[in-house]
Design a protein around this motif. Structure first.
Motif, PDB file in Angstrom:
ATOM      1  N   PRO A 233       0.813  -1.222   0.000  1.00 54.51           N
ATOM      2  CA  PRO A 233       0.000   0.000   0.000  1.00 54.51           C
ATOM      3  C   PRO A 233       0.847   1.274   0.000  1.00 54.51           C
ATOM      4  CG  PRO A 233      -0.909  -1.590   1.545  1.00 54.51           C
ATOM      5  CD  PRO A 233       0.431  -2.127   1.111  1.00 54.51           C
ATOM      6  N   GLU A 237       0.668   3.829  -3.156  1.00 53.97           N
ATOM      7  CA  GLU A 237       0.244   5.195  -2.847  1.00 53.97           C
ATOM      8  C   GLU A 237       1.297   6.197  -3.312  1.00 53.97           C
ATOM      9  OE1 GLU A 237      -0.486   8.928  -0.981  1.00 53.97           O
ATOM     10  OE2 GLU A 237       1.270   7.707  -0.526  1.00 53.97           O
ATOM     11  N   GLY A 247      -6.741   5.715  -5.369  1.00 51.86           N
ATOM     12  CA  GLY A 247      -7.239   4.378  -5.624  1.00 51.86           C
ATOM     13  C   GLY A 247      -8.492   4.362  -6.472  1.00 51.86           C
ATOM     14  N   ILE A 269      -5.460   0.378  -0.121  1.00 47.99           N
ATOM     15  CA  ILE A 269      -5.295   1.058  -1.411  1.00 47.99           C
ATOM     16  C   ILE A 269      -6.631   1.586  -1.928  1.00 47.99           C
ATOM     17  CG2 ILE A 269      -4.534   0.771  -3.811  1.00 47.99           C
ATOM     18  CD1 ILE A 269      -2.611  -1.435  -2.767  1.00 47.99           C
TER      19      ILE A 269
END
Length: 323
Positions: A233, A237, A247, A269
């Motif tokens: 994640p 990101e 996302g 996410i």
């Protein structure tokens, strides 16, 4: 200077005929451990109802070549038009050379086509695509085939929890100039302090003279629960933020070891869509991402696609693709 648009032109997949369900008695020891120990390796791997297994006489290289041929047909590209073959066949027949050379032969690629084995389990496909892209941007390649095959059902200990979801399969993609599924950017993280926490090696202490995959005691489970859970994640990101995306803008296709990871990554996410083949194909290690793409690439409904691979180097790689 405007960079050329390098795209995924086509995808292909191939699966063995033999199906093993999650109720198979071979998994009884894993289920018993999960019930007895609570939080253990056995309790971390779940989410598939079945997967495919190579028969003893089946060739993993031939299966990978079948996926490669399907990708070429999907792209409308002849074998003689390919000048690079990236990917990996795992676990290979020999320590070296890799069976990717046998894939080259069986697909019918020309002698001018360079073979580039990418030993980066489980991120082989994503890394192979990035290397192909970079070679094209440098002007050294025009069309590349990325093909990966996983035959890990032959190389796991069925007393260990991670073996529950392991399935065999092969996937491939063709890259070249195009206007759809354009490669945009990528990001990587390397956790070399985790080197050796997960390995494929002979395990005489457990009665295995052949290479068998395993999470090393304490270190392997710790890596899974820390960088394995929360590294992806953060990496995705970072890549999305660089391009002003969230996302909501993406479809995610990732490594597919267990539903526990997929659910955690989905929560962190928050992609618009999350595509996978875990339920009916299991964890195909290096082949899950291209097999999923071969199944769903014509159904993408977001403007961007993110492919995420995780490896036991330890390393992680995310690739941003404009749909």
């Amino acid at each position: 200077m405007t960079r050329p648009s390098i795209s995924f032109l086509g995808f292909g997949a191939a699966l063995p005929e033999r199906v093993r369900t999650s109720s198979d008695p071979i998994f009884d020891r894993i289920r018993e451990e999960a019930r007895a120990k609570g939080l253990s390796e056995a309790s971390l791997f779940y989410g598939n109802r079945e997967h495919r297994c190579l028969a003893p006489e089946e060739s993993l290289a031939a299966l990978t070549a079948k996926a490669g041929t399907a990708a070429l047909e999907d792209a409308g590209i002849r074998p003689d038009q390919v000048d690079r073959l990236y990917g990996y066949v795992s676990v290979p027949e020999f320590i070296t050379p890799n069976e990717l050379y046998a894939v080259h032969r069986e697909v019918g690629l020309g002698s001018h086509a360079m073979v580039v084995p990418v030993q980066a389990e489980f991120a082989n496909f994503v890394m192979g695509a990035v290397l192909a892209w970079e070679a094209m941007l440098a002007g050294h390649s025009e069309r590349a085939l990325v093909a990966v095959g996983a035959g890990w059902t032959r190389n796991v200990d069925y007393a260990q929890g991670h073996a529950f979801g392991i399935g065999d399969g092969a996937g491939a993609a063709v890259l070249g100039l195009g206007e759809r599924l354009v490669l945009v950017d990528y990001a990587v993280d390397t956790f070399s302090d985790e080197y050796g926490s997960m390995t494929m090696r002979p395990r005489p202490e457990s009665g295995f003279d052949r290479p068998v995959y395993g999470l090393e005691p304490a270190r392997g489970l710790r890596s899974f629960l820390n960088s394995g859970m929360d590294g992806p994640p953060r990496l995705v990101e970072r890549l999305l933020r660089k391009h002003g995306l969230t996302g909501e803008d993406i479809t995610l296709v990732s490594h597919q070891a267990t539903r526990k990871l997929l659910d955690h990554w989905n929560e962190k996410i928050r992609p618009r869509e999350y595509l996978h083949t875990l339920e009916d194909c299991g964890n195909m290690a290096l082949a899950s991402i291209p097999v999923t793409l071969a199944r769903y690439h014509r159904e993408l409904r977001t403007k961007y696609l993110v492919l995420f691979g995780i490896g036991i180097g330890a390393h992680q790689m995310a690739l941003l693709v404009r749909v």
